[in-house]
Design a protein around this motif. Structure first.
Motif, short mmCIF file in Angstrom:
data_model
loop_
_atom_site.label_atom_id
_atom_site.label_comp_id
_atom_site.label_asym_id
_atom_site.label_seq_id
_atom_site.Cartn_x
_atom_site.Cartn_y
_atom_site.Cartn_z
N VAL A 135 35.52 28.84 36.17
CA VAL A 135 34.48 27.82 36.30
C VAL A 135 34.27 27.19 34.93
O VAL A 135 34.16 27.90 33.93
CB VAL A 135 33.15 28.45 36.79
CG1 VAL A 135 32.07 27.39 36.92
CG2 VAL A 135 33.35 29.17 38.11
N LYS A 136 34.22 25.88 34.88
CA LYS A 136 33.95 25.21 33.62
C LYS A 136 32.46 24.98 33.50
O LYS A 136 31.84 24.32 34.32
CB LYS A 136 34.69 23.88 33.54
CG LYS A 136 36.18 24.05 33.38
CD LYS A 136 36.83 22.76 32.99
CE LYS A 136 38.29 23.01 32.72
NZ LYS A 136 38.90 21.94 31.95
N ILE A 137 31.88 25.56 32.45
CA ILE A 137 30.44 25.44 32.21
C ILE A 137 30.28 24.78 30.83
O ILE A 137 30.89 25.25 29.86
CB ILE A 137 29.75 26.82 32.21
CG1 ILE A 137 29.95 27.51 33.56
CG2 ILE A 137 28.27 26.68 31.89
CD1 ILE A 137 29.46 28.95 33.58
N PRO A 138 29.48 23.74 30.76
CA PRO A 138 29.26 23.13 29.45
C PRO A 138 28.70 24.16 28.47
O PRO A 138 27.94 25.05 28.84
CB PRO A 138 28.23 22.03 29.73
CG PRO A 138 28.35 21.75 31.20
CD PRO A 138 28.77 23.04 31.82
N PHE A 139 29.09 24.04 27.20
CA PHE A 139 28.73 25.02 26.19
C PHE A 139 27.22 25.19 26.08
O PHE A 139 26.72 26.31 25.99
CB PHE A 139 29.32 24.63 24.84
CG PHE A 139 29.00 25.62 23.77
CD1 PHE A 139 29.68 26.84 23.70
CD2 PHE A 139 28.00 25.37 22.84
CE1 PHE A 139 29.38 27.76 22.73
CE2 PHE A 139 27.70 26.30 21.86
CZ PHE A 139 28.39 27.49 21.80
N GLN A 140 26.48 24.11 26.06
CA GLN A 140 25.02 24.20 25.92
C GLN A 140 24.40 24.97 27.08
O GLN A 140 23.48 25.76 26.89
CB GLN A 140 24.40 22.79 25.82
CG GLN A 140 24.74 22.07 24.52
CD GLN A 140 24.27 22.84 23.30
OE1 GLN A 140 23.21 23.45 23.30
NE2 GLN A 140 25.07 22.82 22.25
#
Length: 76
Positions: free
Chosen positions: A5-10
């Motif tokens: 799953v790609k989760i934004p870093f913030q």
């Protein structure tokens, strides 16, 4: 089964900040294990770099043998 799953870093950072101290400790341990695996790979590379090498004399012998083999193969 593995899921990516790609989760934004913030967003990931916010999620980590909400962890309990025990969960943060567990996460830290998991990340350390990943770093150890990478260190194993780098030590392998270092071993290859520091490994034995041919001397100039050995290289000359190898070159001579290669020339002899090439001459033998082209005779026909």
């Amino acid at each position: 089964m593995e899921m990516k799953v790609k989760i934004p870093f913030q967003q990931l950072l916010r999620a980590v900040r909400t962890l309990t101290p025990a969960e943060k400790s567990k996460l830290r341990d998991e990340l350390k294990e990943d770093m150890v695996e990478k260190d194993d790979k780098s030590s392998f590379v270092e071993m290859l770099i520091d490994g034995p090498v041919f001397s100039k004399e050995e290289i000359k012998v190898i070159e001579s043998n290669r020339k002899s083999i090439a001459a033998w193969r082209t005779k026909g």
